[in-house]
Motif scaffolding. Structure first.
Motif, PDB file in Angstrom:
ATOM      1  N   ARG A   1      -3.271 -60.803 -82.986  1.00  0.00           N
ATOM      2  CA  ARG A   1      -2.583 -60.491 -84.239  1.00  0.00           C
ATOM      3  C   ARG A   1      -1.437 -59.500 -84.034  1.00  0.00           C
ATOM      4  NH1 ARG A   1      -6.440 -58.071 -86.600  1.00  0.00           N
ATOM      5  NH2 ARG A   1      -5.642 -55.962 -86.347  1.00  0.00           N
ATOM      6  N   ASP A   2      -1.606 -58.531 -83.148  1.00  0.00           N
ATOM      7  CA  ASP A   2      -0.617 -57.485 -82.944  1.00  0.00           C
ATOM      8  C   ASP A   2       0.400 -57.903 -81.884  1.00  0.00           C
ATOM      9  OD1 ASP A   2       0.262 -54.620 -83.276  1.00  0.00           O
ATOM     10  OD2 ASP A   2      -0.138 -54.654 -81.132  1.00  0.00           O
ATOM     11  N   PRO A   3       1.704 -57.950 -82.214  1.00  0.00           N
ATOM     12  CA  PRO A   3       2.712 -58.405 -81.247  1.00  0.00           C
ATOM     13  C   PRO A   3       2.743 -57.597 -79.960  1.00  0.00           C
ATOM     14  CG  PRO A   3       3.634 -58.339 -83.462  1.00  0.00           C
ATOM     15  CD  PRO A   3       2.293 -57.681 -83.540  1.00  0.00           C
ATOM     16  N   VAL A   4       2.639 -56.274 -80.071  1.00  0.00           N
ATOM     17  CA  VAL A   4       2.696 -55.428 -78.877  1.00  0.00           C
ATOM     18  C   VAL A   4       1.517 -55.720 -77.960  1.00  0.00           C
ATOM     19  CG1 VAL A   4       2.643 -53.048 -78.033  1.00  0.00           C
ATOM     20  CG2 VAL A   4       3.979 -53.625 -80.084  1.00  0.00           C
ATOM     21  N   GLU A   5       0.312 -55.787 -78.542  1.00  0.00           N
ATOM     22  CA  GLU A   5      -0.883 -56.047 -77.737  1.00  0.00           C
ATOM     23  C   GLU A   5      -0.871 -57.468 -77.181  1.00  0.00           C
ATOM     24  OE1 GLU A   5      -4.539 -55.141 -75.912  1.00  0.00           O
ATOM     25  OE2 GLU A   5      -2.922 -53.911 -76.759  1.00  0.00           O
ATOM     26  N   PHE A   6      -0.356 -58.412 -77.966  1.00  0.00           N
ATOM     27  CA  PHE A   6      -0.301 -59.797 -77.507  1.00  0.00           C
ATOM     28  C   PHE A   6       0.547 -59.930 -76.241  1.00  0.00           C
ATOM     29  CE2 PHE A   6       1.975 -63.833 -77.333  1.00  0.00           C
ATOM     30  CZ  PHE A   6       0.935 -64.750 -77.351  1.00  0.00           C
ATOM     31  N   PHE A   7       1.746 -59.374 -76.264  1.00  0.00           N
ATOM     32  CA  PHE A   7       2.614 -59.496 -75.089  1.00  0.00           C
ATOM     33  C   PHE A   7       2.136 -58.619 -73.936  1.00  0.00           C
ATOM     34  CE2 PHE A   7       5.721 -61.350 -78.091  1.00  0.00           C
ATOM     35  CZ  PHE A   7       6.094 -62.454 -77.334  1.00  0.00           C
ATOM     36  N   ARG A   8       1.442 -57.540 -74.227  1.00  0.00           N
ATOM     37  CA  ARG A   8       0.892 -56.724 -73.151  1.00  0.00           C
ATOM     38  C   ARG A   8      -0.119 -57.503 -72.326  1.00  0.00           C
ATOM     39  NH1 ARG A   8      -3.211 -53.492 -71.709  1.00  0.00           N
ATOM     40  NH2 ARG A   8      -4.476 -54.035 -73.521  1.00  0.00           N
ATOM     41  N   ARG A   9      -0.811 -58.431 -72.992  1.00  0.00           N
ATOM     42  CA  ARG A   9      -1.857 -59.193 -72.310  1.00  0.00           C
ATOM     43  C   ARG A   9      -1.410 -60.605 -71.945  1.00  0.00           C
ATOM     44  NH1 ARG A   9      -7.698 -58.256 -74.909  1.00  0.00           N
ATOM     45  NH2 ARG A   9      -8.023 -59.799 -73.284  1.00  0.00           N
ATOM     46  N   THR A  10      -0.143 -60.907 -72.125  1.00  0.00           N
ATOM     47  CA  THR A  10       0.362 -62.255 -71.853  1.00  0.00           C
ATOM     48  C   THR A  10       1.252 -62.261 -70.613  1.00  0.00           C
ATOM     49  OG1 THR A  10       0.310 -62.911 -74.180  1.00  0.00           O
ATOM     50  CG2 THR A  10       1.779 -64.148 -72.737  1.00  0.00           C
ATOM     51  N   TYR A  11       0.961 -63.159 -69.688  1.00  0.00           N
ATOM     52  CA  TYR A  11       1.829 -63.347 -68.525  1.00  0.00           C
ATOM     53  C   TYR A  11       2.863 -64.408 -68.877  1.00  0.00           C
ATOM     54  CZ  TYR A  11       3.533 -64.737 -63.953  1.00  0.00           C
ATOM     55  OH  TYR A  11       4.342 -65.034 -62.889  1.00  0.00           O
ATOM     56  N   LEU A  12       4.129 -64.046 -68.784  1.00  0.00           N
ATOM     57  CA  LEU A  12       5.195 -64.972 -69.149  1.00  0.00           C
ATOM     58  C   LEU A  12       5.508 -65.892 -67.968  1.00  0.00           C
ATOM     59  CD1 LEU A  12       7.693 -62.700 -71.128  1.00  0.00           C
ATOM     60  CD2 LEU A  12       5.890 -64.174 -72.015  1.00  0.00           C
ATOM     61  N   THR A  13       5.031 -67.115 -68.041  1.00  0.00           N
ATOM     62  CA  THR A  13       5.367 -68.098 -67.017  1.00  0.00           C
ATOM     63  C   THR A  13       6.832 -68.496 -67.168  1.00  0.00           C
ATOM     64  OG1 THR A  13       4.752 -69.955 -68.442  1.00  0.00           O
ATOM     65  CG2 THR A  13       3.006 -68.984 -67.090  1.00  0.00           C
ATOM     66  N   GLU A  14       7.356 -69.182 -66.172  1.00  0.00           N
ATOM     67  CA  GLU A  14       8.754 -69.597 -66.239  1.00  0.00           C
ATOM     68  C   GLU A  14       8.996 -70.540 -67.418  1.00  0.00           C
ATOM     69  OE1 GLU A  14      11.415 -68.552 -64.588  1.00  0.00           O
ATOM     70  OE2 GLU A  14      10.079 -67.057 -63.707  1.00  0.00           O
ATOM     71  N   SER A  15       8.038 -71.439 -67.685  1.00  0.00           N
ATOM     72  CA  SER A  15       8.221 -72.380 -68.796  1.00  0.00           C
ATOM     73  C   SER A  15       8.157 -71.666 -70.139  1.00  0.00           C
ATOM     74  CB  SER A  15       7.166 -73.487 -68.733  1.00  0.00           C
ATOM     75  OG  SER A  15       5.857 -72.940 -68.799  1.00  0.00           O
ATOM     76  N   LEU A  16       7.240 -70.709 -70.263  1.00  0.00           N
ATOM     77  CA  LEU A  16       7.145 -69.954 -71.518  1.00  0.00           C
ATOM     78  C   LEU A  16       8.389 -69.088 -71.708  1.00  0.00           C
ATOM     79  CD1 LEU A  16       5.652 -69.044 -74.023  1.00  0.00           C
ATOM     80  CD2 LEU A  16       4.343 -67.426 -72.633  1.00  0.00           C
ATOM     81  N   LYS A  17       8.841 -68.450 -70.635  1.00  0.00           N
ATOM     82  CA  LYS A  17      10.047 -67.632 -70.713  1.00  0.00           C
ATOM     83  C   LYS A  17      11.250 -68.489 -71.110  1.00  0.00           C
ATOM     84  CE  LYS A  17      10.677 -64.738 -67.377  1.00  0.00           C
ATOM     85  NZ  LYS A  17      11.074 -64.214 -66.034  1.00  0.00           N
ATOM     86  N   GLY A  18      11.348 -69.693 -70.509  1.00  0.00           N
ATOM     87  CA  GLY A  18      12.462 -70.574 -70.850  1.00  0.00           C
ATOM     88  C   GLY A  18      12.453 -70.985 -72.305  1.00  0.00           C
ATOM     89  N   MET A  19      11.256 -71.226 -72.853  1.00  0.00           N
ATOM     90  CA  MET A  19      11.156 -71.600 -74.256  1.00  0.00           C
ATOM     91  C   MET A  19      11.591 -70.437 -75.154  1.00  0.00           C
ATOM     92  SD  MET A  19       7.847 -72.899 -76.446  1.00  0.00           S
ATOM     93  CE  MET A  19       7.149 -71.256 -76.464  1.00  0.00           C
ATOM     94  N   LEU A  20      11.205 -69.214 -74.799  1.00  0.00           N
ATOM     95  CA  LEU A  20      11.589 -68.049 -75.592  1.00  0.00           C
ATOM     96  C   LEU A  20      13.097 -67.801 -75.529  1.00  0.00           C
ATOM     97  CD1 LEU A  20       8.672 -65.572 -74.721  1.00  0.00           C
ATOM     98  CD2 LEU A  20       8.909 -67.029 -76.737  1.00  0.00           C
ATOM     99  N   VAL A  21      13.684 -67.997 -74.355  1.00  0.00           N
ATOM    100  CA  VAL A  21      15.130 -67.845 -74.217  1.00  0.00           C
ATOM    101  C   VAL A  21      15.852 -68.853 -75.110  1.00  0.00           C
ATOM    102  CG1 VAL A  21      17.097 -68.128 -72.639  1.00  0.00           C
ATOM    103  CG2 VAL A  21      15.057 -66.877 -71.900  1.00  0.00           C
ATOM    104  N   GLY A  22      15.402 -70.109 -75.072  1.00  0.00           N
ATOM    105  CA  GLY A  22      16.005 -71.134 -75.917  1.00  0.00           C
ATOM    106  C   GLY A  22      15.861 -70.820 -77.390  1.00  0.00           C
ATOM    107  N   ALA A  23      14.729 -70.223 -77.762  1.00  0.00           N
ATOM    108  CA  ALA A  23      14.507 -69.862 -79.169  1.00  0.00           C
ATOM    109  C   ALA A  23      15.458 -68.745 -79.607  1.00  0.00           C
ATOM    110  CB  ALA A  23      13.054 -69.430 -79.365  1.00  0.00           C
ATOM    111  N   VAL A  24      15.691 -67.763 -78.724  1.00  0.00           N
ATOM    112  CA  VAL A  24      16.620 -66.682 -79.048  1.00  0.00           C
ATOM    113  C   VAL A  24      18.017 -67.256 -79.295  1.00  0.00           C
ATOM    114  CG1 VAL A  24      17.780 -64.633 -78.146  1.00  0.00           C
ATOM    115  CG2 VAL A  24      15.317 -64.909 -77.820  1.00  0.00           C
ATOM    116  N   HIS A  25      18.440 -68.176 -78.428  1.00  0.00           N
ATOM    117  CA  HIS A  25      19.741 -68.810 -78.611  1.00  0.00           C
ATOM    118  C   HIS A  25      19.802 -69.589 -79.925  1.00  0.00           C
ATOM    119  CE1 HIS A  25      20.601 -68.787 -73.997  1.00  0.00           C
ATOM    120  NE2 HIS A  25      20.981 -67.671 -74.583  1.00  0.00           N
ATOM    121  N   ARG A  26      18.777 -70.381 -80.180  1.00  0.00           N
ATOM    122  CA  ARG A  26      18.780 -71.259 -81.343  1.00  0.00           C
ATOM    123  C   ARG A  26      18.841 -70.475 -82.654  1.00  0.00           C
ATOM    124  NH1 ARG A  26      20.535 -75.983 -83.197  1.00  0.00           N
ATOM    125  NH2 ARG A  26      19.479 -76.478 -85.149  1.00  0.00           N
TER     126      ARG A  26
END
Length: 422
Positions: free
Chosen positions: A206-231
């Protein structure tokens, strides 16, 4: 007072009855119309205990039997082979309970696992309550296992020369509090997009800070987030993203990452997002309106009443209400009431209320409950396909709108497509 396994199974069956009843009556009536009562008797015989009750109030055993006996005529039109297997298993569990047989821990777990799966397939809210019962049972079993291990340790002293030079593992690594407290099962299965959208669930999701603290950003997930920022910044990027993996493949986790990234919290507070911002060549993330539609949490047969009194019947009604409340809903209210696709109004809404992030999970689970004819508040099967086309096109035309859809990598979607082609 502690509840027994037999009582747990009985409570689960009662919730199963409450959740299945409206669905069974709706689907059976859809096929047989004014011959519903006579056809039901033909399949299950004259049941005196339930004869004077509406079908939705029938006993769980009778509902399951009717589903089994009339499967090819009625329920295979909306449910699949997996749900048929669940009906068979739950019939056995119900008969065992009715004959007051003993329920072991494994028997109880199977009942508490199968019942919510079937209820989730028909978008019955009772699935969540049985899931909580299942998690509680798992916690109790884990606690018992821990106590057993402690007893073994206390009664068995094993000494060795090597052991004298080794530290206990707990002094080397510290277990997460979920593991140490015996709640690791709950944390493992708590990734629920709808629950997070409602502001519920554990901090890990539920908490964004805690969620990303415990999430490993794979290359595919990172690429999707980058595309979302652009979009969402109106700088290109794919307007529609389809997530298709097997169960447990990370669809919900990916959607949660998007949901939290555009929550309005500064990227500098989110672990790992600095690399995303660098790749996107962006200094900030624009806050976006986040829309969440989860197919097995929304019933096509039961309109929902929102806190402001708005009555929503369709997915596009839910989408518009989440986008701009009663004001935005008024733009598509007529289409919601008539269960007709809203057309170009969606593009206008996305443009007016953008940037917007639309996350749709379990759409197949929702669509397969629809009928060929438009006799449900949510509309018919064909209208859903029209809405899907309008939605994707509207997302493309609105420059700062991102639509993310998850689909199961199974034969379900293929079966639904074939259904329309035959």
């Amino acid at each position: 007072m502690a509840i027994t396994n037999y009582e747990r199974a009985g409570k689960a069956l009662e919730l199963l009855k409450s959740g299945l009843g409206p669905f069974v009556q709706r689907e059976f009536t859809n096929v047989y119309k004014d011959r519903t009562e006579a056809e039901a008797i033909r399949f299950i015989g004259d049941d005196r205990l339930n004869a004077n009750k509406p079908m939705e109030q029938w006993d769980a055993g009778v509902l399951l039997r009717l589903m089994w006996e009339s499967w090819n005529n009625v329920f295979r039109l909306t449910l699949g082979h997996t749900e048929r297997s669940l009906v068979s298993e739950l019939r056995e569990q119900r008969n065992k309970w009715a004959h007051q047989e003993t329920f072991s821990g494994d028997d109880t777990y199977r009942a508490l696992d199968s019942a919510p799966r079937l209820l989730a397939a028909v978008s019955a809210p009772q699935a969540d309550e049985i899931e909580k019962m299942k998690m509680e049972l798992l916690r109790l079993r884990f606690d018992e296992q821990v106590r057993g291990e402690k007893r073994k340790t206390a009664s068995t002293a094993i000494e060795s020369t090597a052991a004298d030079h080794l530290k206990p593992w707990r002094e080397v690594v510290t277990p997460h509090r979920d593991v140490a407290s015996g709640r690791y099962q709950h944390a493992e299965f708590a990734a629920d997009l709808w629950q997070v959208h409602l502001g519920e669930g554990t901090d890990e999701y539920r908490d964004p800070v805690e969620f990303f603290r415990r999430t490993y950003l794979t290359e595919s997930l990172k690429g999707m987030l980058v595309g979302a920022v652009h979009r969402l910044a109106g700088q290109g990027g794919d307007p529609v993203v389809q997530l298709q993996t097997n169960f447990g493949g990370g669809k919900t986790h990916s959607m949660l990452a998007l949901y939290h990234l555009f929550s309005g919290i500064a990227p500098t507070e989110l672990s790992g997002i600095d690399a995303v911002m660098q790749d996107a060549m962006a200094s900030k993330v624009l806050p976006a309106r986040r829309l969440v539609l989860v197919g097995n949490k929304i019933s096509p047969g039961n309109p929902s009443t929102k806190p402001d009194g708005t009555v929503v019947r369709t997915l596009w009604g839910e989408l518009a209400w989440q986008l701009g409340g009663k004001k935005a809903f008024a733009r598509i209210q007529a289409d919601d009431e008539k269960a007709t696709s809203p057309g170009d109004v969606l593009r206008e809404l996305f443009t007016e209320y953008g940037p917007c992030l639309i996350l749709i999970d379990e759409w197949v689970a929702y669509a397969r409950q629809l009928h060929d004819q438009s006799d449900l508040p949510a509309g018919g099967f064909e209208t859903q396909f029209t809405f899907a086309q309008v939605l994707t096109e509207s997302a493309k035309l609105a420059g700062n709108c991102l639509l993310v859809i998850s689909l199961p990598a199974s034969d379900t979607a293929v079966r639904l497509t074939r259904r329309r082609m035959t």
